[in-house]
Every structure is written in C-alpha cells, then in structure tokens.
Design a protein around this motif. Sequence first.
Motif, mmCIF file in Angstrom:
data_model
loop_
_atom_site.group_PDB
_atom_site.id
_atom_site.type_symbol
_atom_site.label_atom_id
_atom_site.label_comp_id
_atom_site.label_asym_id
_atom_site.label_seq_id
_atom_site.Cartn_x
_atom_site.Cartn_y
_atom_site.Cartn_z
ATOM 1 N N VAL A 170 29.454 56.383 79.117
ATOM 2 C CA VAL A 170 28.530 56.274 77.989
ATOM 3 C C VAL A 170 27.247 57.016 78.315
ATOM 4 O O VAL A 170 26.763 57.814 77.534
ATOM 5 C CB VAL A 170 28.238 54.791 77.656
ATOM 6 N N CYS A 171 26.691 56.756 79.481
ATOM 7 C CA CYS A 171 25.432 57.381 79.905
ATOM 8 C C CYS A 171 25.745 58.419 80.978
ATOM 9 O O CYS A 171 26.056 58.064 82.127
ATOM 10 C CB CYS A 171 24.475 56.325 80.452
ATOM 11 N N ASP A 175 31.419 52.406 79.763
ATOM 12 C CA ASP A 175 31.460 51.324 78.782
ATOM 13 C C ASP A 175 31.946 50.033 79.430
ATOM 14 O O ASP A 175 31.495 48.949 79.078
ATOM 15 C CB ASP A 175 32.338 51.698 77.588
ATOM 16 N N ALA A 193 20.295 54.648 79.022
ATOM 17 C CA ALA A 193 19.371 55.040 77.940
ATOM 18 C C ALA A 193 17.923 55.076 78.394
ATOM 19 O O ALA A 193 17.024 54.779 77.616
ATOM 20 C CB ALA A 193 19.543 54.136 76.722
ATOM 21 N N ARG A 252 20.204 59.791 74.614
ATOM 22 C CA ARG A 252 21.279 60.097 73.664
ATOM 23 C C ARG A 252 22.367 59.037 73.628
ATOM 24 O O ARG A 252 23.118 58.940 72.673
ATOM 25 C CB ARG A 252 21.897 61.446 73.980
ATOM 26 N N CYS A 253 22.474 58.229 74.673
ATOM 27 C CA CYS A 253 23.546 57.239 74.756
ATOM 28 C C CYS A 253 23.141 55.872 74.202
ATOM 29 O O CYS A 253 23.970 54.968 74.141
ATOM 30 C CB CYS A 253 23.968 57.065 76.216
ATOM 31 N N CYS A 292 25.353 54.266 71.396
ATOM 32 C CA CYS A 292 26.694 53.917 71.882
ATOM 33 C C CYS A 292 26.622 52.711 72.826
ATOM 34 O O CYS A 292 27.449 51.806 72.732
ATOM 35 C CB CYS A 292 27.310 55.115 72.597
ATOM 36 N N ALA A 293 25.636 52.693 73.709
ATOM 37 C CA ALA A 293 25.481 51.569 74.637
ATOM 38 C C ALA A 293 25.194 50.280 73.877
ATOM 39 O O ALA A 293 25.752 49.223 74.196
ATOM 40 C CB ALA A 293 24.364 51.861 75.629
#
Length: 89
Positions: free
Chosen positions: A3-4, A11, A34, A39-40, A43-44
């Motif tokens: 994710v990051c 995830d 983050a 940018r993640c 999603c996170a």
Amino acid sequence: MIVCVCRRVSDREIARHAHAGMSFDEIQFELGVATQCGRCESCARDVVDKCCSSGTHAAIHNESAKPVQLATSILESKAWPSSQPSLAV
C-alpha cells in the motif's frame, strides 16, 4: 499488496494492526504509512475501515487471547542505531 511504497507497508500489515484495535492515526504513527508522499492515505484508510467494519475484533475482546506485539521500539531498530557515536565532524 504493498500500500505504502515509501515505507514498504502492505495491506496485511495495516490489517493486522487494525484487527489489534488500532485507529488509522495510531497505525500511521506506528508504521509510518502515509507520512511521506501521502499518495497511499486513501487506500490505507480503506484497509482500516474494512477491518473495523467487518467486526473481526474478537481477539481483542477475548480475555484468554495473547497480547499482540506490533513493533519494536525505534531505539531497538537496526535501521536506527541510537547507541553508536556520531561520526559527523
């Protein structure tokens, strides 16, 4: 899935912390997700929201469950040697 990318956080790692009862802010502090490019973050947050809404916090409410050790202190990390003298001149 990663994710990051900046901090190499998956995830599954985010979900493990969320299942342990941590909020997004606590996960962000613990894992650094983050905190660089950002940018993640959406999603996170989605991963944390899915974990919290699924109601899978059974291990937290189970008194016989073993405590979860999430991460070592940054002072104990090999990536952050705190006991070595500075070589700056």
